[in-house]
Design a protein around this motif. Sequence first.
Motif, PDB file in Angstrom:
ATOM      1  N   LEU A   1       0.221   7.327  -9.215  1.00  0.00           N
ATOM      2  CA  LEU A   1      -0.977   7.501  -8.385  1.00  0.00           C
ATOM      3  C   LEU A   1      -1.882   8.604  -8.898  1.00  0.00           C
ATOM      4  N   ALA A   2      -1.300   9.688  -9.429  1.00  0.00           N
ATOM      5  CA  ALA A   2      -2.086  10.840  -9.877  1.00  0.00           C
ATOM      6  C   ALA A   2      -1.576  11.329 -11.227  1.00  0.00           C
ATOM      7  N   PRO A   3      -1.879  10.612 -12.305  1.00  0.00           N
ATOM      8  CA  PRO A   3      -1.399  11.004 -13.639  1.00  0.00           C
ATOM      9  C   PRO A   3      -2.261  12.097 -14.260  1.00  0.00           C
TER      10      PRO A   3
ATOM     11  N   ALA B   1       1.907  -1.605  -9.453  1.00  0.00           N
ATOM     12  CA  ALA B   1       0.475  -1.895  -9.580  1.00  0.00           C
ATOM     13  C   ALA B   1       0.077  -3.045  -8.667  1.00  0.00           C
ATOM     14  N   LEU B   2       0.923  -4.070  -8.584  1.00  0.00           N
ATOM     15  CA  LEU B   2       0.630  -5.206  -7.704  1.00  0.00           C
ATOM     16  C   LEU B   2       0.580  -4.760  -6.246  1.00  0.00           C
ATOM     17  N   VAL B   3       1.495  -3.880  -5.849  1.00  0.00           N
ATOM     18  CA  VAL B   3       1.494  -3.370  -4.479  1.00  0.00           C
ATOM     19  C   VAL B   3       0.219  -2.573  -4.212  1.00  0.00           C
ATOM     20  N   LEU B   4      -0.196  -1.757  -5.172  1.00  0.00           N
ATOM     21  CA  LEU B   4      -1.408  -0.957  -4.979  1.00  0.00           C
ATOM     22  C   LEU B   4      -2.639  -1.847  -4.842  1.00  0.00           C
ATOM     23  N   VAL B   5      -2.739  -2.880  -5.664  1.00  0.00           N
ATOM     24  CA  VAL B   5      -3.884  -3.788  -5.575  1.00  0.00           C
ATOM     25  C   VAL B   5      -3.919  -4.443  -4.198  1.00  0.00           C
ATOM     26  N   TRP B   6      -2.753  -4.853  -3.710  1.00  0.00           N
ATOM     27  CA  TRP B   6      -2.694  -5.435  -2.363  1.00  0.00           C
ATOM     28  C   TRP B   6      -3.132  -4.417  -1.308  1.00  0.00           C
TER      29      TRP B   6
ATOM     30  N   HIS C   1     -11.304  -1.662   6.850  1.00  0.00           N
ATOM     31  CA  HIS C   1     -12.298  -0.598   7.039  1.00  0.00           C
ATOM     32  C   HIS C   1     -13.625  -1.026   6.428  1.00  0.00           C
ATOM     33  N   THR C   2     -14.226  -2.042   7.022  1.00  0.00           N
ATOM     34  CA  THR C   2     -15.467  -2.583   6.477  1.00  0.00           C
ATOM     35  C   THR C   2     -16.613  -1.570   6.512  1.00  0.00           C
ATOM     36  N   LYS C   3     -16.599  -0.675   7.507  1.00  0.00           N
ATOM     37  CA  LYS C   3     -17.669   0.322   7.595  1.00  0.00           C
ATOM     38  C   LYS C   3     -17.563   1.369   6.490  1.00  0.00           C
ATOM     39  N   ALA C   4     -16.334   1.543   5.972  1.00  0.00           N
ATOM     40  CA  ALA C   4     -16.130   2.527   4.907  1.00  0.00           C
ATOM     41  C   ALA C   4     -16.025   1.850   3.548  1.00  0.00           C
ATOM     42  N   LYS C   5     -16.563   0.625   3.471  1.00  0.00           N
ATOM     43  CA  LYS C   5     -16.432  -0.167   2.259  1.00  0.00           C
ATOM     44  C   LYS C   5     -17.000   0.540   1.038  1.00  0.00           C
ATOM     45  N   VAL C   6     -18.182   1.098   1.149  1.00  0.00           N
ATOM     46  CA  VAL C   6     -18.844   1.717   0.002  1.00  0.00           C
ATOM     47  C   VAL C   6     -18.072   2.926  -0.522  1.00  0.00           C
ATOM     48  N   PRO C   7     -17.701   3.903   0.334  1.00  0.00           N
ATOM     49  CA  PRO C   7     -16.934   5.042  -0.190  1.00  0.00           C
ATOM     50  C   PRO C   7     -15.562   4.631  -0.736  1.00  0.00           C
ATOM     51  N   LEU C   8     -14.933   3.638  -0.117  1.00  0.00           N
ATOM     52  CA  LEU C   8     -13.636   3.189  -0.619  1.00  0.00           C
ATOM     53  C   LEU C   8     -13.774   2.552  -2.003  1.00  0.00           C
ATOM     54  N   LEU C   9     -14.817   1.748  -2.171  1.00  0.00           N
ATOM     55  CA  LEU C   9     -15.070   1.147  -3.476  1.00  0.00           C
ATOM     56  C   LEU C   9     -15.392   2.220  -4.510  1.00  0.00           C
ATOM     57  N   ALA C  10     -16.102   3.257  -4.088  1.00  0.00           N
ATOM     58  CA  ALA C  10     -16.425   4.359  -4.999  1.00  0.00           C
ATOM     59  C   ALA C  10     -15.155   5.074  -5.455  1.00  0.00           C
ATOM     60  N   VAL C  11     -14.226   5.282  -4.507  1.00  0.00           N
ATOM     61  CA  VAL C  11     -12.953   5.925  -4.852  1.00  0.00           C
ATOM     62  C   VAL C  11     -12.168   5.053  -5.828  1.00  0.00           C
ATOM     63  N   CYS C  12     -12.142   3.746  -5.588  1.00  0.00           N
ATOM     64  CA  CYS C  12     -11.424   2.821  -6.474  1.00  0.00           C
ATOM     65  C   CYS C  12     -12.006   2.852  -7.883  1.00  0.00           C
ATOM     66  N   CYS C  13     -13.321   2.778  -7.971  1.00  0.00           N
ATOM     67  CA  CYS C  13     -13.977   2.792  -9.280  1.00  0.00           C
ATOM     68  C   CYS C  13     -13.723   4.113 -10.004  1.00  0.00           C
ATOM     69  N   THR C  14     -13.755   5.216  -9.256  1.00  0.00           N
ATOM     70  CA  THR C  14     -13.507   6.525  -9.845  1.00  0.00           C
ATOM     71  C   THR C  14     -12.083   6.618 -10.385  1.00  0.00           C
ATOM     72  N   TRP C  15     -11.133   6.071  -9.623  1.00  0.00           N
ATOM     73  CA  TRP C  15      -9.729   6.111 -10.050  1.00  0.00           C
ATOM     74  C   TRP C  15      -9.530   5.310 -11.331  1.00  0.00           C
TER      75      TRP C  15
END
Length: 455
Positions: free
Chosen positions: A292-294, A379-384, A393-407
């Motif tokens: 998760l945090a390499p 990795a499969l579990v994390l993607v799920w 959390h549809t209202k937090a979709k944008v920040p969550l997507l930003a976190v995913c892209c950053t990771w």
Amino acid sequence: MEKNIIQKPSTLFRHVSLPNGKSLVPLLFGFCVIVFFPTFFNDFQLAWDDTWQLLENPLVHDISFDYIFYHFTHFWHQQYSPVNSIFYSGIVLLFGMKATVFHSACLLIHVCNTMLVYGIVRKLVLRFLPSAPNSKINAFGFFTALIFAIHPLQVESVAWISASKILLYAFFTLTALWSYIRYIRTMHFPWLIAVGLAYAIGFGSKEQAIILPLNLMLFDYVFGRFKDLTWKNTLTSRVLLEKTPFLLLALAFWYFSWINNNVGINPDVGYPFYQRFIFGMHSFVEYIFRFLAPAKLYFFHPFPISPGESLPLYYWGYLVLVGIIGYFVWEHYRKGNQLVVFGFLFFLINLLLVLHIIPLPRPVISADRYMYLSMVGIALVLVWQLDQWLTSHTKAKVPLLAVCCTWFLFLGIQTYFRTADWKESETTKSNVNEIIEKKRKAQEAGNPFNIIEYE
């Protein structure tokens, strides 16, 4: 237990635009080449495993019957990897002893493994979510394979030439699993023979491949092959009779290792069982944390104590953490979520031999390369899980997507720079000089572990 809790229309993959399945293959290839690009400029790891395993390996320089026979019937420097040695021989025969060629070949195998992961995960997700559209199946396969491809924990296996046996054993294990899926779907016996051949060649690449029968039984669980199994038909059940040759092969492989003094199982020497059990829990949790945090990775992770010393009290906390993880998996099993159960079991099965619960001679408590194949499951579990969070959390979709892209961006950048750190022996060891010096002093004082050459 047929219900599935993942049947929701709104998912991560409605928010991420992906090309069709065929276009994802070159995309994965491109990401692999970009993040591992520095490996083309890396050298051999001299005064380390590359020396005895490659540069001074007689089979690599003389592909004669006598050398081939010896390597297939004996251990070389307490390791069994004749297929890996023949792999080196082929490279030298075709291109000569050039570090760039060896690194390129290792990267090519990693790319092939990534493609196999993509294909296998697609087949699994189709089983987990039979009514899911192709876009969702492709996306699950793509993101799982992408994590497998570019994660910094994979650098040690890809950028270190001597770790090519891990790439090879993983390739043949994944090939066996792909063939086994084909066998389950068609019941054509040649596919089962292909599994056996891949199993034997995988063991010839690295002894860790011996664990394949457990992976096959996990796939039997996923594809519902244990549904009709009862105590009365145990001895006549096809699904169990099929495993008999593989279990016999595993027993033969173990016996072969034992007579070559490689297994070395002696519970009365070294650490007592309770300490080895705690070490196993520690390693299991640490691999998840590093996944998760390499942020800061080392090529050398020493044991926290020497044999005979007391275990630090905080290590008992890993039992609690493993209990929490176990409860999480149990809850999903109870709800019929096979995807999470499969992911964690695949992760665990392919780490079993390196968790130190079985007292095998390992000089490090954990190593990035041990995570290579296991990463598919986590990795499969994390993607799920990411999909679930974005669904809930549809209202937090944008920040969550930003976190995913950053990771994902962090993974690629970290892998790029860590690959460059494996340029040669000195740069590889430079970030752990203090640890090396400490272990060297311990060795001079009688510590049996070798800090320079380890498997």
